[in-house]
Design an enzyme around this catalytic site. Structure first.
Site, PDB file in Angstrom:
ATOM      1  N   CYS A  19       0.834  -1.202   0.000  1.00 23.15           N
ATOM      2  CA  CYS A  19       0.000   0.000   0.000  1.00 23.15           C
ATOM      3  C   CYS A  19       0.869   1.252   0.000  1.00 23.15           C
ATOM      4  O   CYS A  19       2.100   1.175   0.042  1.00 23.15           O
ATOM      5  CB  CYS A  19      -0.932   0.019   1.219  1.00 23.15           C
ATOM      6  SG  CYS A  19      -0.025   0.041   2.786  1.00 23.15           S
ATOM      7  N   CYS A  22       3.391   1.662   2.791  1.00 23.80           N
ATOM      8  CA  CYS A  22       4.639   0.897   2.577  1.00 23.80           C
ATOM      9  C   CYS A  22       5.607   1.728   1.740  1.00 23.80           C
ATOM     10  O   CYS A  22       6.813   1.782   2.023  1.00 23.80           O
ATOM     11  CB  CYS A  22       4.340  -0.417   1.858  1.00 23.80           C
ATOM     12  SG  CYS A  22       3.292  -1.559   2.759  1.00 23.80           S
ATOM     13  N   CYS A  88      45.927 -17.335 -23.152  1.00 26.48           N
ATOM     14  CA  CYS A  88      46.274 -18.225 -22.047  1.00 26.48           C
ATOM     15  C   CYS A  88      45.428 -17.902 -20.827  1.00 26.48           C
ATOM     16  O   CYS A  88      44.622 -16.971 -20.828  1.00 26.48           O
ATOM     17  CB  CYS A  88      47.754 -18.112 -21.696  1.00 26.48           C
ATOM     18  SG  CYS A  88      48.220 -16.476 -21.061  1.00 26.48           S
ATOM     19  N   CYS A  91      45.487 -14.408 -19.416  1.00 28.37           N
ATOM     20  CA  CYS A  91      44.648 -13.454 -20.158  1.00 28.37           C
ATOM     21  C   CYS A  91      43.223 -13.485 -19.604  1.00 28.37           C
ATOM     22  O   CYS A  91      42.592 -12.438 -19.413  1.00 28.37           O
ATOM     23  CB  CYS A  91      44.598 -13.823 -21.641  1.00 28.37           C
ATOM     24  SG  CYS A  91      46.196 -13.792 -22.478  1.00 28.37           S
ATOM     25  N   ASP A 511      10.856 -40.860 -10.594  1.00 28.21           N
ATOM     26  CA  ASP A 511       9.402 -40.788 -10.578  1.00 28.21           C
ATOM     27  C   ASP A 511       8.908 -42.000 -11.382  1.00 28.21           C
ATOM     28  O   ASP A 511       9.624 -42.504 -12.241  1.00 28.21           O
ATOM     29  CB  ASP A 511       8.959 -39.475 -11.237  1.00 28.21           C
ATOM     30  CG  ASP A 511       7.463 -39.440 -11.486  1.00 28.21           C
ATOM     31  OD1 ASP A 511       6.717 -39.623 -10.523  1.00 28.21           O
ATOM     32  OD2 ASP A 511       7.063 -39.241 -12.647  1.00 28.21           O
ATOM     33  N   ASP A 710       9.561 -36.530 -15.329  1.00 31.28           N
ATOM     34  CA  ASP A 710       9.129 -36.157 -16.681  1.00 31.28           C
ATOM     35  C   ASP A 710       9.100 -34.651 -16.894  1.00 31.28           C
ATOM     36  O   ASP A 710       8.788 -34.176 -17.981  1.00 31.28           O
ATOM     37  CB  ASP A 710       7.775 -36.769 -17.022  1.00 31.28           C
ATOM     38  CG  ASP A 710       6.675 -36.312 -16.069  1.00 31.28           C
ATOM     39  OD1 ASP A 710       6.869 -35.307 -15.376  1.00 31.28           O
ATOM     40  OD2 ASP A 710       5.620 -36.976 -16.033  1.00 31.28           O
ATOM     41  N   ASP A 714       6.958 -32.693 -11.851  1.00 35.34           N
ATOM     42  CA  ASP A 714       8.041 -32.979 -10.922  1.00 35.34           C
ATOM     43  C   ASP A 714       8.960 -31.793 -10.661  1.00 35.34           C
ATOM     44  O   ASP A 714      10.080 -31.982 -10.172  1.00 35.34           O
ATOM     45  CB  ASP A 714       8.880 -34.154 -11.454  1.00 35.34           C
ATOM     46  CG  ASP A 714       8.056 -35.416 -11.606  1.00 35.34           C
ATOM     47  OD1 ASP A 714       7.279 -35.709 -10.698  1.00 35.34           O
ATOM     48  OD2 ASP A 714       8.187 -36.085 -12.644  1.00 35.34           O
TER      49      ASP A 714
END
Length: 827
Positions: A19, A22, A88, A91, A511, A710, A714
């Site tokens: 609100c 806040c 390298c 770097c 599962d 799947d 899940d």
């Protein structure tokens, strides 16, 4: 007070505001922070804009909001940069340091093999700041735009150009170095060679030839090292190029002094080392060329994926077939695919029958039958019949594009094991330079005559032998090849660190429905209690289940459709997660679901005990129906176990893993399936909301856990597991909660993913062992540690060859992963 042009502006995301009061509390809290001159908080967007007269650390502002009772964080986004010029690991460290120092950069991850940087930034950071920071560090950068499948891959093109440039420079250096090598080193092969040169060409002429050829080598082929190495030295941020620069220029300069100003040196130190400078450049160019060619092969998997989509498509317009560029195809268009052609878009088959080779997407060798209504995926190959496909996705929205993005994302990420390498390589080059200086001083002060010459030779050997390139390439190249090989096998690692965590798994939890089983149940039996009628019960059950998305509901509806039963209107439908469904049909209150739903209604199921036991022993699932609070029927549903499930679990046992099945089914049904599949442990009658807690208990008991689901129902379990593995269908791959996605429903992919993870991490450890042990062993040898006992010194030429070959070894070892095949013995 009005903000001036020099004021600083920052934004914060605020959560928890409900609100206007806040908003007021947040604004007051932020205004109390010293230096803040104005605050504007927007409740709708949940953002705060803060203006200050000085630069304020974001954490100060966040703390102020937190004290006011709200949560705050800095708005952020991700950017990918293409970095050019890195050679390298040091770097990489310099670029990371430069980017980290940009105000607003939250995290940086740079991959030397892909030459890309992944950054997390606050929203106020602009791309120009990042590019400027990289340029100040001595490199070039540009922002990577969204992946376009029909665009030329710039990294591959640049690497091919680099390889061609290195090959050209190597040949030039070789032609110029051969005379130098023959004139100076011929005497080591033929004892009378130096006498013959002195009496024919003359020593002075020989030295002039060596000087001219070596100067040309350093001016032209070696220029690439100096252009990067000298500025790096001047910035006090030396890299591999700096070591080559110091080594070659030291040998060359000493030789010039010995040739033109010999009086400045003691009599027994007036030797020339032009051959060392020239040979170092030639051998390192050869190594860099091999390295560039090998790097190109590490990204072969991405290139293969990018090449899967055809450049043109045949669209059907006004009864005509037109061949157009793929970029012109839009969603909704009809595309004709003839036998032997690649499918150019994602879409739905609206006409025709055929078999399609989807092996490049799923890793499955058998062609898949396609008929009207089936999904077609871009990049797969139509084998026999002609298909007409209505386009549903093109360009960057296709499954193929998603796969490319996931593989690139995994290849660019940095594994936890890399943190040790980063710490070492940041200090590696400066330490090597210090060791080279120490070597020079010790040999000059305490070495035998010619002390100065020996001091120079050994110091140069130390500079050249050290190879941070191998350290920097050890991890990213293995990740690139490993994740690329995974993509070819239908295994997508969404994050690179999943590679490291997966090989640590002690237990794999599955599962049941749709993972161990086909996920396509069928109604096999319907037992009805008096006074209810079987047909009426089926009508009510199917009418309710047509509104359900559960596979069991689909089985009931499909059975009713076969019986050609007309369904009724349903009112007040509610899905009771983990229990079943309820609704009002034909004026009756219907409950349909698991035994726990009937128990919740206070109904006894003893009348069905015998049949329930028989169904459970057969691995079938009983569900029950109550009408107006009275038990009415039991429906038995069978879900076939996937043909690959048993062998997949056997394979996981061979890998030494414990197998657990987590299911909402009755414990007797679950035990029957577990017995068929040789599953070690069963956790049955688990509600979807309880799966995550079940996984946490298993983690506490066994350790690192991989959960296989799947990817639809899940998500909490996939997120709770140490590694979430989602079994895809070939089309749904962007599963947010999973770390690894299997493109096909073949569960053997779980074992393949774990075996590939183990192989990749072993490969990385081999590379790191070589890179570190190589330097630990050969730097002391180059410094002359073996000379007092054995009289052995390492020539700078051999040092250059060894240094060049160390990177080639690491890349070659990583490329072995391209041949990875999981070994599975069925017994």
């Amino acid at each position: 007070m009005y903000p001036s042009a020099q004021d600083h502006t920052q934004n914060l995301n605020i959560t928890g505001m409900t609100c206007a009061s806040c908003v007021g509390r947040v604004e007051r809290a932020l205004k109390k922070v010293q230096g803040v001159i104005d605050v504007s908080v927007n409740l709708a967007t949940e953002q705060a804009q803060i203006k200050s007269e000085i630069t304020i650390q974001a954490q100060q502002l966040i703390d102020a909001v937190t004290k006011a009772g709200f949560d705050a964080h800095v708005p952020e986004h991700s950017v990918e940069l293409d970095i050019q010029g890195m050679s390298c690991a040091s770097c990489v460290g310099r670029v990371e340091k430069a980017l980290t120092q940009v105000n607003g950069v939250l995290a940086v991850s740079i991959n030397l093999a892909t030459e890309k940087a992944q950054l997390r930034l606050t929203d106020d950071v602009i791309d120009g700041q990042l590019i400027q920071a990289v340029q100040k560090a001595g490199f070039a950068a540009n922002v990577v735009q969204a992946q376009q499948l029909n665009a030329v891959d710039e990294l591959t093109q640049r690497r091919e150009q680099d390889a061609q440039s290195l090959q050209r420079d190597f040949y030039i250096a070789l032609v110029l170095t051969l005379p130098v090598f023959i004139l100076e080193m011929g005497g080591h092969l033929i004892p009378t060679w130096h006498h013959w040169i002195a009496h024919t060409l003359g020593t002075s002429t020989s030295q002039w030839i060596q000087f001219i050829c070596t100067t040309l080598v350093l001016l032209f082929p070696a220029r690439r090292f100096y252009q990067k190495g000298v500025p790096a030295l001047l910035r006090f941020a030396p890299d591999m190029n700096s070591l080559v620069t110091l080594g070659t220029l030291a040998a060359y300069s000493f030789s010039c002094v010995a040739m033109f100003l010999p009086n400045l040196l003691p009599l027994n130190n007036q030797h020339v080392y032009f051959e060392s400078a020239a040979m170092i450049v030639t051998l390192i160019l050869l190594g860099r060329y091999f390295e560039a060619k090998a790097k190109g092969r590490t990204s072969a998997a991405i290139q293969h994926l990018l090449g899967l989509q055809p450049k043109t498509a045949k669209i059907i317009q006004n009864a005509e077939v037109l061949t157009v560029d793929i970029s012109q195809v839009k969603v909704g268009m009809r595309v004709l695919i003839q036998p032997g052609e690649k499918i150019p878009v994602d879409g739905q088959v609206i006409d025709g029958n055929s078999f399609v080779d989807e092996s490049m997407m799923s890793g499955e060798p058998l062609a898949v039958a396609k008929k009207t209504g089936d999904i077609a995926i871009a990049g797969t190959i139509n084998q026999q019949g002609t298909l007409t496909v209505q386009t549903t996705a093109v360009g960057t929205d296709t499954v193929l594009a998603q796969i490319v993005r996931l593989v690139e994302q995994a290849q660019t990420s940095k594994l936890p094991i890399q943190s040790l390498v980063d710490k070492v390589t940041m200090w590696f080059v400066p330490v090597v330079m210090a060791l080279a200086l120490l070597t020079f001083i010790v040999w000059w002060l305490y070495g035998p005559q010619p002390a100065l010459s020996l001091a120079l030779v050994n110091a140069v050997a130390v500079l050249i032998i050290a190879c941070p390139c191998a350290m920097g390439l050890a991890t990213p190249t293995s990740i690139m090849v490993g994740t690329g090989r995974g993509a070819e096998l239908g295994i997508l690692f969404k994050q690179g660190d999943a590679l490291q965590h997966l090989q640590q798994a002690k237990v794999v939890a599955f599962d049941k429905t749709g993972t161990l089983t086909e996920g396509k149940p069928s109604l096999t039996e319907l037992d009805v209690l008096a006074p209810f009628d079987q047909t009426q019960i089926l009508i009510w059950a199917a009418s309710i289940e047509q509104k359900s998305e559960h596979p069991i509901g689909t089985a009931v509806v499909e059975y009713a459709q076969v019986q050609q039963i007309a369904l009724l209107e349903v009112e007040q439908f509610h899905a009771l997660t983990g229990y079943g469904v309820q609704a009002v049909v034909d004026g009756h209150q219907i409950h349909l679901g698991a035994a726990r739903l009937m128990q919740q209604l206070g109904l006894s199921l003893s009348v069905f005990d015998e049949k329930m036991q028989q169904a459970a022993n057969a691995g079938q699932t009983p569900i029950y129906m109550a009408v107006d609070g009275q038990l009415a029927a039991m429906l038995i549903v069978a879900d076939a176990i996937k043909t690959t499930t048993a062998s997949a679990i056997q394979y996981l046992h061979q890998l030494g893993l414990k197998i657990v099945m987590i299911t909402g089914d009755h414990h007797l049904t679950a035990q029957a399936i577990a017995k068929q599949l040789d599953i070690d442990e069963v956790v049955a009658e688990v509600l979807p909301a309880q799966k995550a807690k079940t996984i946490q208990k298993l983690q506490q008991h066994y350790g690192t856990l991989a959960f296989v689901g799947d990817g639809i129902n899940d998500a909490p379990a996939l997120a709770a597991a140490d590694i979430g593995i989602a079994v895809g269908t070939g089309t749904d791959i962007a599963i947010e909660s999973a770390d690894v996605v299997l493109m096909s429903g073949n569960l053997q992919g779980v074992g393949h993913a774990i075996a590939l993870s183990k192989a990749t991490i072993l490969n990385i450890k081999q590379n790191l062992f070589w890179a570190f042990v190589y330097n630990a062993a050969l730097i002391p040898v180059a410094a002359g540690a073996l000379y007092p006992a054995y009289g052995i010194l390492l020539s700078p030429m051999f040092a250059a060859f060894a240094m060049a070959m160390s990177s080639v070894f690491v890349l070659g070892n990583a490329l072995r992963l391209k041949r990875f095949n999981a070994v599975f013995s069925q017994g």
